[in-house]
Design a protein around this motif. Structure first.
Motif, short mmCIF file in Angstrom:
data_model
loop_
_atom_site.label_atom_id
_atom_site.label_comp_id
_atom_site.label_asym_id
_atom_site.label_seq_id
_atom_site.Cartn_x
_atom_site.Cartn_y
_atom_site.Cartn_z
N ASP A 395 0.81 -1.22 0.00
CA ASP A 395 0.00 0.00 0.00
C ASP A 395 0.85 1.27 0.00
O ASP A 395 0.33 2.36 -0.24
CB ASP A 395 -0.92 0.01 1.22
CG ASP A 395 -2.05 -1.01 1.10
OD1 ASP A 395 -2.53 -1.21 -0.02
OD2 ASP A 395 -2.44 -1.59 2.13
N LEU A 396 2.16 1.12 0.25
CA LEU A 396 3.04 2.30 0.20
C LEU A 396 3.22 2.81 -1.22
O LEU A 396 3.71 3.93 -1.41
CB LEU A 396 4.40 1.96 0.81
CG LEU A 396 4.44 1.70 2.33
CD1 LEU A 396 5.88 1.42 2.77
CD2 LEU A 396 3.89 2.90 3.08
N ALA A 397 2.84 2.01 -2.21
CA ALA A 397 2.98 2.45 -3.61
C ALA A 397 2.18 3.72 -3.87
O ALA A 397 2.51 4.50 -4.77
CB ALA A 397 2.55 1.33 -4.56
N ASP A 398 1.13 3.94 -3.09
CA ASP A 398 0.31 5.14 -3.30
C ASP A 398 1.08 6.42 -3.00
O ASP A 398 0.72 7.49 -3.50
CB ASP A 398 -0.93 5.08 -2.40
CG ASP A 398 -1.83 3.89 -2.74
OD1 ASP A 398 -1.73 3.41 -3.89
OD2 ASP A 398 -2.62 3.49 -1.88
N ILE A 399 2.14 6.31 -2.18
CA ILE A 399 2.85 7.52 -1.78
C ILE A 399 4.32 7.51 -2.15
O ILE A 399 4.99 8.54 -2.07
CB ILE A 399 2.72 7.76 -0.26
CG1 ILE A 399 3.26 6.56 0.51
CG2 ILE A 399 1.27 8.04 0.13
CD1 ILE A 399 3.29 6.78 2.02
N LEU A 400 4.89 6.36 -2.54
CA LEU A 400 6.30 6.31 -2.90
C LEU A 400 6.57 7.18 -4.13
O LEU A 400 5.76 7.21 -5.07
CB LEU A 400 6.73 4.87 -3.18
CG LEU A 400 6.88 3.99 -1.94
CD1 LEU A 400 7.14 2.54 -2.34
CD2 LEU A 400 8.00 4.51 -1.04
N PRO A 401 7.72 7.89 -4.16
CA PRO A 401 7.92 8.91 -5.19
C PRO A 401 8.48 8.40 -6.52
O PRO A 401 8.64 9.21 -7.44
CB PRO A 401 8.94 9.85 -4.52
CG PRO A 401 9.71 8.97 -3.60
CD PRO A 401 8.75 7.94 -3.11
#
Length: 696
Positions: A395-401
């Motif tokens: 779910d970190l893919a939503d915010i990873l740059p």
């Protein structure tokens, strides 16, 4: 004017003359005992000889009477500009110059006292001492001070040989409201309340209709002020919470009331240095590698870091028959760290962490929400970031740059700031940074592996192999993220090929993620030069140019400050302030407050005119206080020791000093005359005694 006196210049020492006089007296006593009739003449002859040997002369002095000197001390400090005091002072100076100048044999010396340097207040004592030292004390007949009485160097007032008078400016009905900061801390912990004690005071002849309530406004870092109603004359404990590290400028203001003498003492400024109690860091390590110990040592070496280290030592695919419940002595509190207490961490670092099913997907969803709500995450990626175990698959893919391409670039490369990175505060000015592509000069050591990234959504501030993004910084909601696409930063710590600024780079990344003002991309602040009235206006921006800064001075006037680029992304201008107080800087949405000296100069601490500070000096000299609001007094000459002031008048003491213009010295008698006189008296004594023997 002349005077006549007799002086002596003895030809022999006085001791010898004294011995001679004693011998003469003894001989006269012998003559008297023997009944010699000429003993009086012998005594007169001895007296003539002794007088001649003492060298008597007549001295004639020609003297000239000197005029008396009166010192007129004119207070022109800032507080003298309040409530019509300037007009009173001007009128009094003009009248006294005329009246003292009209006195016979009297001269006037005028002394003007400005504001003291470095906010030292009214330095009237030093000015009076300097003026008195420049004049002969024997001629000083008096001193007149025109002031509001608020003198800040009273111990320096000299002892005067004549009366010291105070002509007090101001009006009996003057009153004022002021704000006093009683206690304020120099340091405060970010996020925790600090206490400031202040007081609102009314001084002077306060009107009854003013009341006992006041409105105080509080503004932190130039933000919209908050207002509170407080009681006048009572201490107020005010808790404040600092939001960021470094200098926090807190401005307090009490709303002005109609009729008060001045509003310059209605403001106060407190500068509190914000510090973090401890930086709480959660380090989540995946597959063990050479850089893991470097990360741990780096974080543990800082006493300001509270580190929790969570390491996955056993991959799920390892089959050795050991039950999962027996892999550790105690169960690691993953739920407590990633669910219950995740908001207590300031920074979460993922060091070569691969998603292998050990942490539930709900934990990553919670970490994502933690960032969106203001948290900070740093990902130091290794080869796992390019595989199906990548954090990109959570779910970190939503915010990873940035997204991994799946390729690992295993080749030596030189980390290099991008054009954007040369201006970004995280990477700008790092010591030893390489220049443009092809620069062969001294630079950092190379790294040997990088994860290829694509589609960056943040700011690429460093690039690596084949120009691919190496360090990407981004914002997500209220929080921030940093993605370092290599696990070989530890080579700098080991000094490989000269090493590099690993510690400084990590510190900057962490502080940028903590939203420290000095590392913001778009920032406006002022650097005050210690011990001077100058400041440097600094504008940090990612743009190639910037507009002038609007500065509001303490008196309400505004100036436009043009900035010059002194480093990539850094524009500065030096400004020398005309006075102490608050200086507001504004450019677009950016605002900053800088304090030079106190917000309220010392001249306005006690604005009500009062003779109390000078009372002791006036009493010691025999002078008096006269209010100019009751009229300008006349000036009279009075004898020393007499009353030196009365209703409507003040007195000076004539000193009757004189200067000698000519001195003439002539002998009382010529030397031969003394010799003839002594000889005649001796012969007369001899003849007198000879006739006496003839009769017998």
């Amino acid at each position: 004017m002349s005077g006549l006196s007799v002086i002596f210049a003895p030809l022999l020492p006085w001791a010898v003359l004294g011995a001679g006089a004693g011998l003469a007296v003894a001989l006269l006593a012998l003559a008297l005992w023997r009944g010699l009739p000429g003993w009086p003449l012998r005594g007169m002859a001895a007296l003539v000889l002794l007088t001649a040997l003492s060298g008597p002369s007549l001295q004639r002095e020609e003297t000239e009477a000197l005029s008396d000197i009166v010192l007129l001390v004119d207070d022109r400090s800032a507080s003298q500009g309040l409530g019509g005091r300037t007009a009173l002072t001007d009128a009094a100076v003009a009248a006294l110059e005329a009246r003292i100048g009209a006195l016979p044999g009297t001269e006037l010396r005028r002394v003007t006292v400005p504001d003291g340097e470095e906010n030292s207040g009214t330095r009237l004592g030093a000015a009076l001492a300097e003026a008195l030292a420049a004049e002969p004390r024997a001629r000083v007949a008096g001193a007149v001070v025109i002031s509001d009485g608020q003198v800040h160097d009273v111990p320096l007032i000299p002892d005067l040989p004549a009366p010291l008078h105070l002509l007090l400016t101001g009006a009996p009905q003057d009153w004022d409201r002021r704000l006093v900061i009683q206690t304020a801390p120099a340091f405060g912990i970010i996020g925790e309340p600090v206490s400031i004690r202040l007081r609102v005071e009314d001084v002077g002849a306060v009107p009854a209709e003013v009341g006992g309530r006041a409105t105080v406004s509080i503004s932190i870092e130039g933000e919209e002020p908050k207002e509170y109603e407080v009681s006048v004359g009572r201490d107020l404990e005010l808790p404040l919470t600092l939001r960021h590290g470094g200098q926090n400028v807190v401005q307090f203001s009490v709303l002005p009331v109609e009729g008060e003498l001045t509003t310059r003492n209605n403001d106060a400024v407190v500068q509190i240095n914000g510090v973090r109690d401890r930086l709480r860091v959660l380090l989540v390590s995946g597959e063990p590698h050479a850089g893991e110990r470097t990360w741990r040592n780096l974080l543990k070496s800082d006493p300001g870091v509270d580190l929790v280290h969570f390491t996955i030592l056993r991959p799920p695919e390892k089959q050795d028959g050991v039950p999962v419940a027996e892999l550790s002595l105690i169960a690691f509190p993953t739920q407590e760290l990633f669910i219950d207490k995740i908001d207590e961490f300031d920074l979460i670092i993922f060091d070569r962490y691969g998603e292998r099913g050990i942490l539930p997907s709900a934990y990553f969803e919670n970490i994502r929400d933690y960032v969106l709500n203001g948290g900070a995450v740093l990902v130091a990626a290794g080869p796992e970031y390019a595989t199906v175990e990548s954090l990109w698959q959570t779910d970190l893919a939503d915010i990873l740059p940035a997204r991994p391409t799946g390729r690992v670039l295993s080749e030596p490369f030189l980390p290099r700031p991008t054009d954007l990175g040369l201006r970004h505060p995280v990477t700008a000015g790092l010591e030893g940074a390489p220049g443009v592509e092809g620069d062969d000069g001294p630079h950092w050591g190379r790294w040997l592996r990088q994860i290829e990234l694509t589609d960056p959504t943040g700011e690429v501030v460093m690039q690596g192999a084949r120009g691919a993004p190496l360090l990407v910084l981004s914002r997500a909601g209220e929080g921030r993220l940093a993605l370092l696409a290599s696990d070989h930063a530890w080579l700098w710590d080991r000094g490989y090929e000269g090493g590099g600024p690993q510690l400084e780079l990590l510190r900057r990344i962490a502080h940028w993620e903590m939203k420290e003002p000095e590392l913001e991309e778009e920032a406006l602040f002022a650097e005050v030069e210690p011990g001077s009235m100058a400041l440097t206006v600094v504008r940090r921006t990612m743009e190639g140019q910037t507009d002038p800064v609007q500065m509001t001075l303490p008196d309400g006037s505004t100036r436009e400050i043009a900035l010059q680029e002194t480093a990539p992304g850094r524009f500065t201008a030096r400004f020398v302030a005309p006075e102490a107080g608050l200086y507001r800087l504004a450019q677009g949405d950016l605002e900053r407050v800088a304090a030079l000296g106190p917000a309220s100069p010392r001249e306005y601490d006690e604005p009500i005119a009062s003779p109390e500070p000078l009372a002791a000096a006036l009493a010691a000299s025999g002078g008096a206080v006269t209010r100019l609001s009751e009229g300008i007094p006349t000036v009279r000459a009075v004898r020393a020791g007499r009353l030196a002031a009365g209703r409507g008048w003040i007195g000076i003491t004539p000193r009757e000093a004189a200067a000698t213009t000519d001195i003439r010295v002539v002998p009382l008698l010529p030397a031969w005359a003394w010799l003839v006189m002594a000889a005649l008296l001796s012969v007369a004594a001899w003849l007198r005694e000879g006739r006496g023997r003839a009769r017998s």
